[in-house]
Write a protein that holds these residues in place. Structure first.
Motif, short mmCIF file in Angstrom:
data_model
loop_
_atom_site.label_atom_id
_atom_site.label_comp_id
_atom_site.label_asym_id
_atom_site.label_seq_id
_atom_site.Cartn_x
_atom_site.Cartn_y
_atom_site.Cartn_z
N ASN A 1 -41.09 3.38 31.56
CA ASN A 1 -40.09 4.34 32.00
C ASN A 1 -39.23 4.72 30.82
O ASN A 1 -38.71 3.84 30.11
CB ASN A 1 -39.23 3.76 33.12
N ASP A 2 -39.08 6.02 30.58
CA ASP A 2 -38.25 6.48 29.46
C ASP A 2 -36.77 6.35 29.81
O ASP A 2 -36.41 5.89 30.90
CB ASP A 2 -38.65 7.90 29.03
N LYS A 3 -35.91 6.76 28.89
CA LYS A 3 -34.47 6.59 29.08
C LYS A 3 -33.94 7.36 30.28
O LYS A 3 -32.88 7.03 30.82
CB LYS A 3 -33.71 6.98 27.81
N ASP A 4 -34.66 8.41 30.73
CA ASP A 4 -34.26 9.18 31.90
C ASP A 4 -34.91 8.67 33.18
O ASP A 4 -34.75 9.29 34.24
CB ASP A 4 -34.60 10.66 31.69
N GLY A 5 -35.65 7.57 33.09
CA GLY A 5 -36.29 7.00 34.26
C GLY A 5 -37.63 7.61 34.62
O GLY A 5 -38.21 7.28 35.65
N ASN A 6 -38.15 8.50 33.77
CA ASN A 6 -39.46 9.12 34.02
C ASN A 6 -40.57 8.18 33.57
O ASN A 6 -40.48 7.58 32.50
CB ASN A 6 -39.59 10.45 33.28
#
Length: 113
Positions: free
Chosen positions: A89-94
């Motif tokens: 999960n990236d920093k934006d939660g994607n």
């Protein structure tokens, strides 16, 4: 005999970056690079088309140390390893997906491939 071929990748390409190296608490090293492989062909109009693919490459342990010492952006390299996939999960939660080649062996080549 065929067991060894189940998950085997061999590529010859050029480094797009210097190795990025991380050292963990137990002194185990991880090095990451990207390499470009390029193919050329003629399309149906007879025009030359160049197709470049980028590959994420991972080295562990002694291989990471060697990569850090000997490889630089632009170098031609031959690698052999296995294909792996992971997600995070990236920093934006994607959710992101990544395919990498974990190196078993590599050879720095004398000139650009």
């Amino acid at each position: 005999m065929m067991t060894a071929l189940k998950n085997s990748v061999r590529l010859i390409g050029n480094l797009g970056m210097d190795p990025e190296v991380k050292t963990f608490d137990n002194n185990r090293k991880l090095a990451r690079i990207s390499i470009a492989t390029t193919d050329s062909y003629k399309n149906d109009k007879g025009e030359k088309v160049t197709d470049t693919q980028w590959h994420n490459i991972v080295f562990w342990g002694a291989q990471a140390t060697l990569a850090e010492s000997y490889l630089k952006k632009g170098d031609a390299v031959a690698i052999e390893g296995k294909l792996t996939s992971r997600n995070y999960n990236d920093k934006d939660g994607n959710k992101r997906y990544m395919t990498e080649i974990v190196v078993n062996e590599f050879v720095k080549m004398g000139s650009k491939a």
